[in-house]
Scaffold this motif. Structure first.
Motif, PDB file in Angstrom:
ATOM      1  N   GLY A  81      40.249  40.973  56.277  1.00  9.80           N
ATOM      2  CA  GLY A  81      40.577  39.987  55.245  1.00  9.80           C
ATOM      3  C   GLY A  81      40.920  40.646  53.934  1.00  9.80           C
ATOM      4  O   GLY A  81      41.880  40.257  53.249  1.00  9.80           O
ATOM      5  N   MET A  82      40.168  41.652  53.592  1.00 10.14           N
ATOM      6  CA  MET A  82      40.439  42.341  52.331  1.00 10.14           C
ATOM      7  C   MET A  82      41.803  43.026  52.372  1.00 10.14           C
ATOM      8  O   MET A  82      42.534  43.035  51.377  1.00 10.14           O
ATOM      9  CB  MET A  82      39.336  43.360  52.044  1.00 10.14           C
ATOM     10  N   ILE A  83      42.115  43.613  53.527  1.00 10.25           N
ATOM     11  CA  ILE A  83      43.432  44.262  53.643  1.00 10.25           C
ATOM     12  C   ILE A  83      44.551  43.233  53.476  1.00 10.25           C
ATOM     13  O   ILE A  83      45.516  43.442  52.727  1.00 10.25           O
ATOM     14  CB  ILE A  83      43.546  44.992  54.993  1.00 10.25           C
ATOM     15  N   ARG A  84      44.398  42.092  54.148  1.00 12.17           N
ATOM     16  CA  ARG A  84      45.424  41.053  54.034  1.00 12.17           C
ATOM     17  C   ARG A  84      45.557  40.546  52.602  1.00 12.17           C
ATOM     18  O   ARG A  84      46.659  40.371  52.082  1.00 12.17           O
ATOM     19  CB  ARG A  84      45.072  39.870  54.967  1.00 12.17           C
ATOM     20  N   GLU A  85      44.420  40.323  51.969  1.00 10.47           N
ATOM     21  CA  GLU A  85      44.474  39.830  50.597  1.00 10.47           C
ATOM     22  C   GLU A  85      45.125  40.848  49.672  1.00 10.47           C
ATOM     23  O   GLU A  85      45.869  40.495  48.766  1.00 10.47           O
ATOM     24  CB  GLU A  85      43.065  39.508  50.073  1.00 10.47           C
ATOM     25  N   THR A  86      44.835  42.115  49.927  1.00 10.52           N
ATOM     26  CA  THR A  86      45.423  43.153  49.079  1.00 10.52           C
ATOM     27  C   THR A  86      46.948  43.167  49.240  1.00 10.52           C
ATOM     28  O   THR A  86      47.688  43.232  48.251  1.00 10.52           O
ATOM     29  CB  THR A  86      44.843  44.535  49.426  1.00 10.52           C
ATOM     30  N   LEU A  87      47.390  43.076  50.491  1.00  5.69           N
ATOM     31  CA  LEU A  87      48.847  43.058  50.702  1.00  5.69           C
ATOM     32  C   LEU A  87      49.479  41.840  50.027  1.00  5.69           C
ATOM     33  O   LEU A  87      50.536  41.944  49.392  1.00  5.69           O
ATOM     34  CB  LEU A  87      49.173  43.078  52.204  1.00  5.69           C
ATOM     35  N   ASP A  88      48.817  40.704  50.161  1.00  7.49           N
ATOM     36  CA  ASP A  88      49.328  39.499  49.488  1.00  7.49           C
ATOM     37  C   ASP A  88      49.367  39.690  47.976  1.00  7.49           C
ATOM     38  O   ASP A  88      50.346  39.356  47.308  1.00  7.49           O
ATOM     39  CB  ASP A  88      48.411  38.293  49.787  1.00  7.49           C
ATOM     40  N   PHE A  89      48.276  40.208  47.476  1.00  9.48           N
ATOM     41  CA  PHE A  89      48.177  40.407  46.030  1.00  9.48           C
ATOM     42  C   PHE A  89      49.284  41.335  45.535  1.00  9.48           C
ATOM     43  O   PHE A  89      49.949  41.063  44.531  1.00  9.48           O
ATOM     44  CB  PHE A  89      46.808  40.974  45.669  1.00  9.48           C
ATOM     45  N   LEU A  90      49.471  42.445  46.249  1.00  4.89           N
ATOM     46  CA  LEU A  90      50.510  43.404  45.825  1.00  4.89           C
ATOM     47  C   LEU A  90      51.891  42.765  45.870  1.00  4.89           C
ATOM     48  O   LEU A  90      52.757  43.093  45.060  1.00  4.89           O
ATOM     49  CB  LEU A  90      50.468  44.648  46.708  1.00  4.89           C
ATOM     50  N   ASP A  91      52.068  41.855  46.821  1.00  7.99           N
ATOM     51  CA  ASP A  91      53.359  41.182  46.915  1.00  7.99           C
ATOM     52  C   ASP A  91      53.626  40.352  45.665  1.00  7.99           C
ATOM     53  O   ASP A  91      54.726  40.349  45.126  1.00  7.99           O
ATOM     54  CB  ASP A  91      53.376  40.275  48.160  1.00  7.99           C
ATOM     55  N   GLU A  92      52.568  39.671  45.204  1.00  8.94           N
ATOM     56  CA  GLU A  92      52.769  38.785  44.056  1.00  8.94           C
ATOM     57  C   GLU A  92      52.577  39.500  42.719  1.00  8.94           C
ATOM     58  O   GLU A  92      53.235  39.173  41.734  1.00  8.94           O
ATOM     59  CB  GLU A  92      51.802  37.595  44.150  1.00  8.94           C
ATOM     60  N   TYR A  93      51.664  40.445  42.685  1.00  8.12           N
ATOM     61  CA  TYR A  93      51.348  41.120  41.422  1.00  8.12           C
ATOM     62  C   TYR A  93      51.783  42.588  41.447  1.00  8.12           C
ATOM     63  O   TYR A  93      51.068  43.449  40.938  1.00  8.12           O
ATOM     64  CB  TYR A  93      49.854  41.018  41.138  1.00  8.12           C
ATOM     65  N   GLY A  94      52.942  42.829  42.035  1.00  5.63           N
ATOM     66  CA  GLY A  94      53.428  44.212  42.125  1.00  5.63           C
ATOM     67  C   GLY A  94      53.555  44.868  40.762  1.00  5.63           C
ATOM     68  O   GLY A  94      53.276  46.069  40.606  1.00  5.63           O
ATOM     69  N   SER A  95      53.955  44.104  39.770  1.00  2.00           N
ATOM     70  CA  SER A  95      54.123  44.685  38.434  1.00  2.00           C
ATOM     71  C   SER A  95      52.799  45.202  37.896  1.00  2.00           C
ATOM     72  O   SER A  95      52.734  46.276  37.287  1.00  2.00           O
ATOM     73  CB  SER A  95      54.677  43.626  37.478  1.00  2.00           C
ATOM     74  N   PHE A  96      51.773  44.423  38.131  1.00  7.99           N
ATOM     75  CA  PHE A  96      50.443  44.877  37.716  1.00  7.99           C
ATOM     76  C   PHE A  96      50.082  46.173  38.433  1.00  7.99           C
ATOM     77  O   PHE A  96      49.575  47.122  37.834  1.00  7.99           O
ATOM     78  CB  PHE A  96      49.410  43.794  38.037  1.00  7.99           C
ATOM     79  N   ALA A  97      50.365  46.234  39.715  1.00 12.25           N
ATOM     80  CA  ALA A  97      50.005  47.408  40.510  1.00 12.25           C
ATOM     81  C   ALA A  97      50.765  48.651  40.061  1.00 12.25           C
ATOM     82  O   ALA A  97      50.206  49.746  39.955  1.00 12.25           O
ATOM     83  CB  ALA A  97      50.256  47.130  41.989  1.00 12.25           C
ATOM     84  N   LYS A  98      52.045  48.482  39.778  1.00  9.08           N
ATOM     85  CA  LYS A  98      52.829  49.626  39.286  1.00  9.08           C
ATOM     86  C   LYS A  98      52.215  50.170  38.002  1.00  9.08           C
ATOM     87  O   LYS A  98      52.077  51.377  37.823  1.00  9.08           O
ATOM     88  CB  LYS A  98      54.267  49.190  38.975  1.00  9.08           C
ATOM     89  N   LEU A  99      51.900  49.231  37.119  1.00  6.56           N
ATOM     90  CA  LEU A  99      51.320  49.623  35.840  1.00  6.56           C
ATOM     91  C   LEU A  99      50.011  50.367  36.060  1.00  6.56           C
ATOM     92  O   LEU A  99      49.757  51.421  35.461  1.00  6.56           O
ATOM     93  CB  LEU A  99      51.091  48.346  35.028  1.00  6.56           C
ATOM     94  N   TRP A 100      49.212  49.817  36.933  1.00  4.68           N
ATOM     95  CA  TRP A 100      47.916  50.411  37.224  1.00  4.68           C
ATOM     96  C   TRP A 100      48.082  51.850  37.685  1.00  4.68           C
ATOM     97  O   TRP A 100      47.483  52.767  37.130  1.00  4.68           O
ATOM     98  CB  TRP A 100      47.225  49.569  38.311  1.00  4.68           C
ATOM     99  N   HIS A 101      48.904  52.047  38.709  1.00  6.24           N
ATOM    100  CA  HIS A 101      48.995  53.368  39.297  1.00  6.24           C
ATOM    101  C   HIS A 101      49.908  54.313  38.541  1.00  6.24           C
ATOM    102  O   HIS A 101      50.045  55.467  38.907  1.00  6.24           O
ATOM    103  CB  HIS A 101      49.399  53.260  40.768  1.00  6.24           C
ATOM    104  N   SER A 102      50.549  53.845  37.490  1.00  8.63           N
ATOM    105  CA  SER A 102      51.268  54.772  36.620  1.00  8.63           C
ATOM    106  C   SER A 102      50.336  55.278  35.538  1.00  8.63           C
ATOM    107  O   SER A 102      50.242  56.482  35.292  1.00  8.63           O
ATOM    108  CB  SER A 102      52.451  54.080  35.935  1.00  8.63           C
ATOM    109  N   GLU A 103      49.663  54.345  34.902  1.00  8.63           N
ATOM    110  CA  GLU A 103      48.896  54.700  33.717  1.00  8.63           C
ATOM    111  C   GLU A 103      47.518  55.266  34.049  1.00  8.63           C
ATOM    112  O   GLU A 103      46.933  55.977  33.236  1.00  8.63           O
ATOM    113  CB  GLU A 103      48.747  53.462  32.828  1.00  8.63           C
TER     114      GLU A 103
END
Lengths: 199, 199, 199, 199
Positions: free
Chosen positions: B95-117
């Motif tokens: 479930g956590m894996i699925r939610e993470t994939l869903d989250f990254l799909d919708e909040y990709g911009s947040f994720a990019k920012l996170w893993h850049s900074e």
DNA sequence: CATGAATGAGCATTCATTCAT
DNA sequence: AATGAATGAATGCTCATTCAT
């Protein structure tokens, strides 16, 4: 300007001391603050040369960074290619994982740059970085293919991404100060997921 | 729009319409070009408000971005917490894996920012992002612990990093246009590595 | 809006509590940081009212400051006029000096504003302040004239400037923390120069 | 313009032409509209250089103004020190008064700045300006001491302030268009007050 | 080869003012 | 009579780039 054969390095006569110093300084600074926040002044100062020298040697800040990327990628590919040719496919994979962790340890700044700019649609180096990613994934794919098919039916193209991500993040994690985890433990965890793929 | 008595605002008084519009606009733009290359002018224009409104509402560009990060993280944690409490530990992980994939799909911009900074030592949000990473890893660790010990002796703390990285990169990969890989395949590859960990 | 006679104050019905609070707050802040560096926000905050109230009450920041100047000058003139009418001319001068020192002690912010903006060719209040200076100098001149001619042939118009400057700077000096000099000593020094004028 | 060998620069290497032009332009503009209302654009335009040159040469607007202050003070002190060493103490005082009036005539902009910002508790140059004031007062005190004690018992420290204020305001008055008062009359009035002090 | 003074377009931020409530 | 969210022109400052030496 001469085109006579050079035996060792593909580097041009332009590889002066200034150039090398700028390369090192830029790599460190970009890794610490990112490509947008470093200034040419800072790079030149860290390299101990005048600002004009950056332009004389590289033409522009973006070209300097492109040089960083080209160089980092060429090192990475060379280091991956060697173990990839091991006769035993499992040893090949393990060798590639080890080399990747080593590489990330030494070229962390390059890796940060890669994984920051790769996702940006407007990055000056975006397309180049995405191409690099495709090539690396293809290389992993080839090595996975030599292992034979996954019993669970997972496609190598899909697992290549997963393995790459796991190795990349595991390697970068070491740079956040988690030194208490020995490299061997990291390799063991990564090899375990390869077995998971095969099972 | 009615002026009838209202006992409470639907949102906090600070969450005005302008604020919400700026949030959305900023998230999109930051995801495309990165936090340094977006200008406040662009954000304001995309949100349809005047530039001054950004400063009235957030005080600075950096604080606006901090708001983005806070919000993104709170969504992510909430989405992970729900499946994490499933009775069956394997289902929790999936479930956590699925939610993470869903989250990254919708909040990709947040994720990019996170893993850049996150990796930058001088980022204005670096420490905040590294703290977020620690909390997420701890959550993964807890769920892994419920699976019982790895037969290969791999420590959960180590594998948590590996699993997190694999999931993150696999999820982000979908944003690079590789739509031909179905989400189910990605989940399968990620679940395979969990079995590799246990084996 | 009513124009009915008001017995005590010339102030209009507009002299609300907000207005008074703004006046005091503005006077203090202008004295500390100067008219250009104070913001309407700061003044409103210090007065405990909303920013809009400043505009409701004064129309603009410049008009608020003009109000400060008008009020300060009216107080100063009133305080100088009283001793100026003493029968003995020497006592008149001494009284004016004492009143000026007292006034500067209490209205230092007004004085700073006066002597900063008076010299500026483009100040919004420049002409008003220069006019005030002329009136004050004329008043001093009149009092000096009552002392009779200077034996050294110094013209009252010239000495008025000198006396005014000496008194002003001596009074302001007390605000820089030189409290160890008693007011009496300052008055004595200033009266000495008046005797020097006459001698 | 010659390229013949030059053994030394006529000025310090940092004192480039741009720097000098900016100094002059800034002094004039600051005197007319005050330090807060001048813009860097205006200063650069008046100096005939690009805005960036201001920052290359001075780092910030405030530092440029600090440079103005340093320079103005160094001129003033040098001009006061010379007459102060005259053998006859009364001549020394008169020489200092004359030099001050001359200085104010030429460096009125510096003087306006000094006496505006000195009183402000939050000025970027406040402490520097107050220190200058202390040094000037000390110098006046020394010269007064050479005259012998005041018969009226006025302390030199107190009268120094008075004399300084009288001279300053008298000198500045000339800049308000009162040209009909000859400098000799102003000097006479100021010398009269010194006699008043002694009497 | 290398330098560094000079440039100017671009950007984050400030703040007096407006206006709907 | 008072409010405060919203505005946008104005401003200080940054920094990649140029060029004369």
């Amino acid at each position: 300007m001469s085109t006579t054969a050079r035996h060792r390095h593909a580097t041009s006569p332009r590889t002066t001391a200034s150039r090398a110093r700028l390369f090192t300084a830029a790599m460190d600074l970009v890794g610490d603050v990112g490509p947008d926040k470093v200034t040419v002044d800072e790079i030149a100062a860290a390299a101990g040369v005048a600002k004009g020298t950056v332009y004389y040697q590289f033409g522009s800040k973006n070209e300097l960074i492109r040089g960083l990327i080209d160089h980092g990628y060429s090192v990475m590919r060379d280091e991956l290619l060697e173990p990839a040719s091991a006769p035993d496919p499992m040893e090949a994979i393990e060798g590639m994982i080890r080399e990747t962790l080593d590489f990330l340890d030494e070229y962390g700044s390059f890796a940060k740059l890669w994984h920051s700019e790769m996702w940006l649609v407007e990055s000056p180096w975006g397309e180049q970085l995405r191409q690099m990613r495709r090539e690396i994934l293809a290389l992993i794919c080839q090595s996975l293919a030599r292992l034979g098919a996954s019993r669970s039916g997972i496609r190598p193209e899909v697992f290549a991404i997963t393995l790459f991500g796991a190795t990349y993040i595991t390697g970068m994690d070491a740079k956040l100060g988690n030194d208490e985890i020995p490299t061997e433990d990291r390799v063991a965890a990564l090899m375990a997921i390869v077995r998971g793929y095969l099972s």
